[in-house]
Every structure is written in structure tokens, then in C-alpha cells.
Design a protein around this motif. Structure first.
Motif, short mmCIF file in Angstrom:
data_model
loop_
_atom_site.label_atom_id
_atom_site.label_comp_id
_atom_site.label_asym_id
_atom_site.label_seq_id
_atom_site.Cartn_x
_atom_site.Cartn_y
_atom_site.Cartn_z
N ILE A 119 -51.42 37.25 38.62
CA ILE A 119 -51.57 37.79 39.96
C ILE A 119 -51.41 36.68 40.99
CG2 ILE A 119 -53.08 39.63 39.12
CD1 ILE A 119 -55.40 38.18 40.61
N CYS A 120 -51.27 37.09 42.23
CA CYS A 120 -51.28 36.17 43.35
C CYS A 120 -52.11 36.82 44.45
CB CYS A 120 -49.86 35.91 43.85
SG CYS A 120 -49.79 34.67 45.15
N THR A 137 -53.48 38.15 54.03
CA THR A 137 -52.55 39.01 54.73
C THR A 137 -52.12 38.35 56.04
OG1 THR A 137 -53.62 40.92 53.72
CG2 THR A 137 -52.24 41.34 55.65
N GLU A 163 -45.84 34.98 51.58
CA GLU A 163 -45.26 36.28 51.25
C GLU A 163 -43.82 36.11 50.77
OE1 GLU A 163 -46.61 39.43 51.40
OE2 GLU A 163 -48.54 38.83 52.21
N ILE A 204 -43.86 34.88 47.23
CA ILE A 204 -44.29 35.98 46.35
C ILE A 204 -43.13 36.95 46.10
CG2 ILE A 204 -45.83 37.98 46.20
CD1 ILE A 204 -47.86 36.17 47.83
N ARG A 205 -42.36 37.25 47.13
CA ARG A 205 -41.19 38.13 46.97
C ARG A 205 -40.19 37.53 45.99
NH1 ARG A 205 -42.25 39.74 52.22
NH2 ARG A 205 -41.15 38.03 53.23
N MET A 264 -43.12 39.71 42.45
CA MET A 264 -44.44 40.30 42.27
C MET A 264 -44.56 41.55 43.13
SD MET A 264 -46.88 36.95 42.08
CE MET A 264 -47.80 37.03 40.55
N THR A 265 -45.34 42.49 42.67
CA THR A 265 -45.54 43.76 43.34
C THR A 265 -46.96 43.82 43.90
OG1 THR A 265 -44.04 44.81 41.76
CG2 THR A 265 -45.48 46.26 43.03
N GLN A 266 -47.07 44.30 45.14
CA GLN A 266 -48.41 44.42 45.73
C GLN A 266 -49.17 45.53 45.01
OE1 GLN A 266 -48.56 44.90 49.98
NE2 GLN A 266 -50.77 44.74 50.01
N GLU A 267 -50.40 45.19 44.61
CA GLU A 267 -51.27 46.15 43.91
C GLU A 267 -52.38 46.68 44.79
OE1 GLU A 267 -52.83 44.33 40.35
OE2 GLU A 267 -51.14 45.13 39.22
N SER A 291 -54.12 40.35 50.26
CA SER A 291 -53.21 41.18 49.49
C SER A 291 -53.14 40.63 48.08
CB SER A 291 -51.81 41.16 50.12
OG SER A 291 -51.84 41.71 51.41
N TYR A 304 -51.11 40.73 44.55
CA TYR A 304 -49.81 41.01 43.93
C TYR A 304 -49.91 40.72 42.44
CZ TYR A 304 -48.17 40.74 48.73
OH TYR A 304 -47.98 40.94 50.07
#
Length: 177
Positions: free
Chosen positions: A131-132, A136, A142, A145-146, A150-153, A166, A168
Motif C-alpha cells: 500500500i501507499c 490528500t 500522487e 503513485i499513478r 496503484m489503485t485508491q482504496e 488517501s 492506495y
């Protein structure tokens, strides 16, 4: 000794002579703006951080790497893995993070180091998921992370400082080396 080489970086364990350059990074208010309460850290606090990071390597088999520029040998900062115990709702988990000196921003070093660290986590250390946790509004992180796909959870609040975080994630089945 655990080391990772990328085209421009050496990710390695910490050396005694890393203290002062990492201390300079932690003393920069621009660098620390998005971290905890935004306060800068002094040399003693930085020494404690490095000592704790090295202990994490011994205890967990992973930790924060010192990030060195291959071309110059300069310490650019760190990237690595940690257990985010401060945020119980994401546990059990291993998180990735990074912190580079502001003079190294905007050159792709954070993305290069983070990608190598993510590969290390999922392929070398056998983790199924990473995770990351990002404050925000921190657009620079960000972007990294993109690039890690990674997907925001979720979104949650920092348990001490109250600002939104946030969360991810990426798991081994989604990872493309």
C-alpha cells in the motif's frame, strides 16, 4: 547487503556519512511540508530515524533504502518499505514511501526508486500486496503513485493530525515489472 541498482540510482543500506545529507533533507521545510505536522527534523531526530530504519531491516527483512545518485554519489533521500502501525485500519499491511531532497525533485528519481522498491517488495520479499498512504493534496506523490499503477482504496484521517489521507494499493496479480 541488500542493494538495488537502477539506471541512475543505487538503493542501499545506510552509511554513517549519510546522516548529514539526510539531516539537510529533513531540515528543509519544503520537503517536510506534507509529512506529519510539517515540522522539520534536526540532526538528532534524523539519526534516530536512520537507526530505526536499520532496525526495521533486521526485524522485518525490509526497510528504507538510502537513495544515492550513481553519477555523483550524492544522497538524494530515501525510499522503502515500512509497517504502517500508526494507521490501524489498514493493518496488516506493508507500505511504500519516499522522501527526496528538493533539489532532486522533478527529475523522475522518486518514481525510479519507488518502482524498484515495489518490484523488490513483490518479487524479492514475496509480499502479496503493498500500500501507499499519501496526504490528500500532495500532487507530486500522487504522480509517483499513478506511475506505480496503484489503485485508491480508501480515504481516512490521520489519527494524530486529522488531515485526510488517501490509501492506495497494488497486489502481486496487478503488478507489471
Amino acid at each position: 547487503m541488500t542493494e538495488i541498482r537502477t539506471p541512475r540510482l543505487l538503493l542501499r543500506r545506510w552509511h554513517d556519512d549519510d546522516l548529514v545529507p539526510m539531516g539537510d533533507i529533513n531540515a528543509d521545510s519544503h520537503v517536510m511540508h506534507w509529512i506529519d505536522d510539517g515540522a522539520v527534523r534536526d540532526l538528532d531526530q534524523t539519526a534516530e530515524d536512520i537507526e530505526r530504519w536499520e532496525e526495521e531491516w533486521d526485524d522485518e527483512g525490509f526497510g528504507r533504502f538510502a537513495v544515492e545518485l550513481l553519477a555523483s554519489g550524492e544522497l538524494a533521500g530515501f525510499t522503502g518499505l515500512y509497517v504502517p502501525e500508526f494507521l490501524p485500519e489498514v493493518m496488516p499491511a506493508v507500505a511504500i514511501d519516499w522522501r527526496l531532497g528538493s533539489q532532486f525533485w522533478g527529475q523522475g528519481y522518486a518514481s525510479e526508486a519507488a518502482q524498484a522498491t515495489l518490484e523488490f517488495a513483490l518479487q524479492d520479499r514475496g509480499l502479496d500486496r503493498v500500500i501507499c498512504i499519501n496526504r490528500t493534496g500532495n500532487e507530486a506523490s500522487e504522480n509517483v503513485i499513478r506511475k506505480l499503477d496503484m489503485t485508491q482504496e480508501s480515504v481516512t484521517d490521520h489519527p494524530v493530525h486529522g488531515y485526510p489521507l488517501s490509501v492506495y494499493a497494488i497486489d502481486l496479480t496487478e503488478f507489471q515489472a
